[in-house]
Design an enzyme around this catalytic site. Structure first.
Site, PDB file in Angstrom:
ATOM      1  N   HIS A 250      63.546  83.946  83.460  1.00  0.00           N
ATOM      2  CA  HIS A 250      62.509  82.903  83.529  1.00  0.00           C
ATOM      3  C   HIS A 250      61.307  83.284  82.676  1.00  0.00           C
ATOM      4  O   HIS A 250      60.588  84.237  82.996  1.00  0.00           O
ATOM      5  CB  HIS A 250      62.080  82.678  84.980  1.00  0.00           C
ATOM      6  CG  HIS A 250      61.226  81.454  85.152  1.00  0.00           C
ATOM      7  ND1 HIS A 250      61.672  80.194  84.849  1.00  0.00           N
ATOM      8  CD2 HIS A 250      59.949  81.290  85.594  1.00  0.00           C
ATOM      9  CE1 HIS A 250      60.727  79.309  85.106  1.00  0.00           C
ATOM     10  NE2 HIS A 250      59.668  79.956  85.550  1.00  0.00           N
TER      11      HIS A 250
ATOM     12  N   ARG B 117      46.353  77.345  86.970  1.00  0.00           N
ATOM     13  CA  ARG B 117      47.034  76.352  86.144  1.00  0.00           C
ATOM     14  C   ARG B 117      46.035  75.610  85.252  1.00  0.00           C
ATOM     15  O   ARG B 117      46.354  75.258  84.119  1.00  0.00           O
ATOM     16  CB  ARG B 117      47.792  75.353  87.031  1.00  0.00           C
ATOM     17  CG  ARG B 117      48.795  74.525  86.248  1.00  0.00           C
ATOM     18  CD  ARG B 117      49.574  73.579  87.136  1.00  0.00           C
ATOM     19  NE  ARG B 117      48.767  72.451  87.585  1.00  0.00           N
ATOM     20  CZ  ARG B 117      49.269  71.329  88.099  1.00  0.00           C
ATOM     21  NH1 ARG B 117      50.576  71.201  88.248  1.00  0.00           N
ATOM     22  NH2 ARG B 117      48.490  70.353  88.496  1.00  0.00           N
TER      23      ARG B 117
ATOM     24  N   HIS C 107      61.574  70.135  85.572  1.00  0.00           N
ATOM     25  CA  HIS C 107      60.490  71.090  85.845  1.00  0.00           C
ATOM     26  C   HIS C 107      60.373  71.463  87.313  1.00  0.00           C
ATOM     27  O   HIS C 107      60.261  72.640  87.676  1.00  0.00           O
ATOM     28  CB  HIS C 107      59.150  70.524  85.355  1.00  0.00           C
ATOM     29  CG  HIS C 107      57.992  71.420  85.637  1.00  0.00           C
ATOM     30  ND1 HIS C 107      57.280  71.381  86.823  1.00  0.00           N
ATOM     31  CD2 HIS C 107      57.437  72.426  84.906  1.00  0.00           C
ATOM     32  CE1 HIS C 107      56.331  72.307  86.794  1.00  0.00           C
ATOM     33  NE2 HIS C 107      56.407  72.949  85.647  1.00  0.00           N
TER      34      HIS C 107
ATOM     35  N   ARG D 283      58.253  67.854  91.808  1.00  0.00           N
ATOM     36  CA  ARG D 283      57.004  67.122  91.563  1.00  0.00           C
ATOM     37  C   ARG D 283      57.100  66.299  90.289  1.00  0.00           C
ATOM     38  O   ARG D 283      56.456  65.266  90.155  1.00  0.00           O
ATOM     39  CB  ARG D 283      55.817  68.096  91.405  1.00  0.00           C
ATOM     40  CG  ARG D 283      55.583  69.033  92.557  1.00  0.00           C
ATOM     41  CD  ARG D 283      54.231  69.767  92.409  1.00  0.00           C
ATOM     42  NE  ARG D 283      54.061  70.442  91.132  1.00  0.00           N
ATOM     43  CZ  ARG D 283      54.456  71.687  90.869  1.00  0.00           C
ATOM     44  NH1 ARG D 283      55.085  72.393  91.795  1.00  0.00           N
ATOM     45  NH2 ARG D 283      54.235  72.233  89.687  1.00  0.00           N
TER      46      ARG D 283
ATOM     47  N   GLU E 171      57.434  77.095  95.243  1.00  0.00           N
ATOM     48  CA  GLU E 171      56.626  78.247  94.844  1.00  0.00           C
ATOM     49  C   GLU E 171      55.357  78.339  95.690  1.00  0.00           C
ATOM     50  O   GLU E 171      54.859  79.424  95.961  1.00  0.00           O
ATOM     51  CB  GLU E 171      56.265  78.131  93.354  1.00  0.00           C
ATOM     52  CG  GLU E 171      55.417  79.286  92.828  1.00  0.00           C
ATOM     53  CD  GLU E 171      55.121  79.185  91.344  1.00  0.00           C
ATOM     54  OE1 GLU E 171      55.452  78.137  90.746  1.00  0.00           O
ATOM     55  OE2 GLU E 171      54.566  80.136  90.780  1.00  0.00           O
TER      56      GLU E 171
ATOM     57  N   HIS F  78      61.788  80.826  91.862  1.00  0.00           N
ATOM     58  CA  HIS F  78      60.874  81.210  92.957  1.00  0.00           C
ATOM     59  C   HIS F  78      61.540  81.003  94.333  1.00  0.00           C
ATOM     60  O   HIS F  78      61.818  81.966  95.008  1.00  0.00           O
ATOM     61  CB  HIS F  78      59.523  80.486  92.888  1.00  0.00           C
ATOM     62  CG  HIS F  78      58.816  80.622  91.583  1.00  0.00           C
ATOM     63  ND1 HIS F  78      58.507  81.852  91.055  1.00  0.00           N
ATOM     64  CD2 HIS F  78      58.383  79.702  90.676  1.00  0.00           C
ATOM     65  CE1 HIS F  78      57.897  81.688  89.892  1.00  0.00           C
ATOM     66  NE2 HIS F  78      57.810  80.397  89.641  1.00  0.00           N
TER      67      HIS F  78
ATOM     68  N   ASP G 135      58.315  85.267  83.738  1.00  0.00           N
ATOM     69  CA  ASP G 135      57.596  84.021  83.996  1.00  0.00           C
ATOM     70  C   ASP G 135      56.318  83.884  83.178  1.00  0.00           C
ATOM     71  O   ASP G 135      56.364  83.555  82.009  1.00  0.00           O
ATOM     72  CB  ASP G 135      57.341  83.932  85.514  1.00  0.00           C
ATOM     73  CG  ASP G 135      56.875  82.556  85.955  1.00  0.00           C
ATOM     74  OD1 ASP G 135      56.701  81.668  85.113  1.00  0.00           O
ATOM     75  OD2 ASP G 135      56.672  82.352  87.169  1.00  0.00           O
TER      76      ASP G 135
HETATM   77 ZN   LIG Z   1      57.763  79.172  85.765  1.00  0.00          ZN
END
Ligand SMILES: [Zn+2]
Length: 462
Positions: free
Chosen positions: A56, A87, A212, A215, A244, A278, A329
């Protein structure tokens, strides 16, 4: 054909001495002999292990490592710093990122991955469009940049274009700062099909997809994307972020009455071609059902720790026969050892016990985790990797055991001393498809990759 001779190697059946490996011109293991004579053969000192898959990766995030650590940088509202505030930092950075920036970041990242012992990467790629959110003249421009960087660095790649259409459950509209990610099904499949045509038969490359998260796609869109992929390649990998954050679980419950993993297991045919990234927040029932599905749980311990995600129920999942792999990640750390170390340490801190994931009395913790991550990584990447055996790609790493703490260690103690006791990187040599990519700890592109990365930093952080 190339023939290599190692003083010790980890094979599917366990440790072996004086191992001779024959590699075909196209990079596959075609013969393997133990207790063999080394006369006349290229002798490689040290201990050979199968190369690890990094299942990932969001390559561009490497440029951000360390920039989300100041309290309140994103949340000026007084809310605690969280995944969601990080984010915002990430979105601000990628708002201006250009194709040449992606090339520079990915090349440097993949060179560093190889030096850490990762020989294949699964790139979960969601940055598709230009800064205004419009498709490039080649809609697969950004994907092509990432794949080109992998080929240049010499790492195997499973490229997973991301389907991102919505900003929340129930088809909630996306936000303006998500504009570079967004596609409907047709535009998304244009990218996937173009990549499949261009790279589908290329050695060391596999094309899959990554819806993705729950969501970002509606149930209909998720089903349509899987069906469309099946028309191209019915065994191609499918990865998805899931569970996650507890907020995501709460929103999923409010939307569907189901928890995310529970919903996915009930609404898709989840099997070994799936990798759930996750899967941090699961009930015991979800944990057991995911283990039984044979899907891979894609764990990213350093990122999950850095983002404050929570702890995956690793002990129960492994005891139920679940399959795990590791990924870096966000690339807060590009260090295979750290991922495995913190996978175990998280469980120790939580349970106040030791050797939690060893799998039983007198078992080595590092050996169990390394073996498990090899299997899960290979499965998640959908490539013939993960073991030193005939028919697999000749992807292997060699540990330098000439100095402490690896010096004098034998068999599983080598792995335990590396994963839990080593502060330096003992990965001295790396072979991908039989090519000697990292030699004596150095990659041939070290200087070029560093220069291009620094130039990118000057452009983006001036
Ligand atoms: Zn990711």
């Amino acid at each position: 054909m190339t023939t290599l001779h190692f003083e010790k190697a980890l094979l599917p059946g366990g440790w072996a001495e004086n191992v001779t490996i024959g590699v075909t011109d196209d990079g596959f293991i075609h013969s393997l002999e133990t207790d063999a004579e080394s006369a006349g053969i290229s002798f490689v000192p040290g201990v050979a292990l199968p190369g690890m898959a990094n299942l990932h990766s969001h390559a561009f995030q490497r440029a951000l490592a360390g920039l989300g650590e100041v309290s309140g940088t994103a949340t000026k509202s007084g809310k605690p710093d969280s995944f969601w505030s990080w984010r915002t930092v990430m979105y601000d950075f990628l708002a201006a990122l250009q194709p040449e920036d992606i090339s520079a970041i990915a090349l440097k990242l993949y060179v560093d991955m190889l030096k850490a012992g990762y020989t294949t990467v699964a790139e979960f790629h969601y940055l598709h469009h230009d800064t205004q959110g419009n498709a490039y003249s080649d809609p697969a421009e950004m994907s092509a940049r990432v794949i080109a960087a992998a080929l240049e660095a010499g790492i195997g790649i499973t490229h997973l274009p991301v389907l991102y259409s919505h900003g929340g459950f129930a088809g909630k509209p996306a936000q303006p700062d998500q504009r570079r990610f967004l596609n409907g099904l047709d535009d998304f499949m244009t990218i996937v099909t173009a990549l499949h045509t261009e790279y589908g038969a290329m050695p060391g490359v596999r094309i899959g997809i990554a819806p993705h998260s729950l969501r970002a796609v509606t149930p209909d869109l998720l089903g349509a994307a899987v069906s469309a992929l099946n028309q191209l390649d019915a065994t191609a990998p499918i990865h998805i972020h899931i569970a996650e954050q507890t907020r995501e679980v709460d929103e999923c419950l409010a939307w569907s009455g189901k928890r995310p993993v529970e919903w996915l297991l009930e609404n898709q045919s989840i099997d070994q071609r799936w990798c759930l990234i996750h899967a941090t927040h699961m009930s015991d029932e979800e944990t057991d059902a995911l283990a039984a599905s044979k899907a891979v749980a894609g764990l990213c311990p350093t990122t999950e720790a850095n983002l404050g995600d929570g702890l995956f129920p690793a002990h129960r999942f492994l005891e139920k026969g679940g399959v795990i792999g590791i990924g870096s990640d966000s690339h807060i750390s590009v260090n295979l050892k750290e991922e495995l170390r913190w996978l175990e340490y998280g469980q120790r801190l939580f349970t106040r016990q030791r050797a939690v994931l060893s799998g039983g009395p007198q078992k080595s913790t590092a050996r169990r985790l390394y073996d498990a991550a090899l299997i899960g990584g290979a499965r998640a990447c959908g490539q013939p990797i993960g073991a030193l055996e005939v028919g697999k790609r000749a992807d292997l790493i060699v540990l330098d055991c000439s100095t402490s703490p690896l010096y004098g260690r034998s068999d599983d103690a080598i792995l335990d001393s590396w994963i839990f006791g080593c502060d330096t990187n003992p990965v001295r040599d790396v072979y991908v498809a039989g090519r000697h990519i990292v030699q004596g700890g150095h990659h041939g592109l070290d200087q070029i990759a560093e220069k291009q990365f620094q130039d990118m930093l000057k452009r983006r952080f001036k």
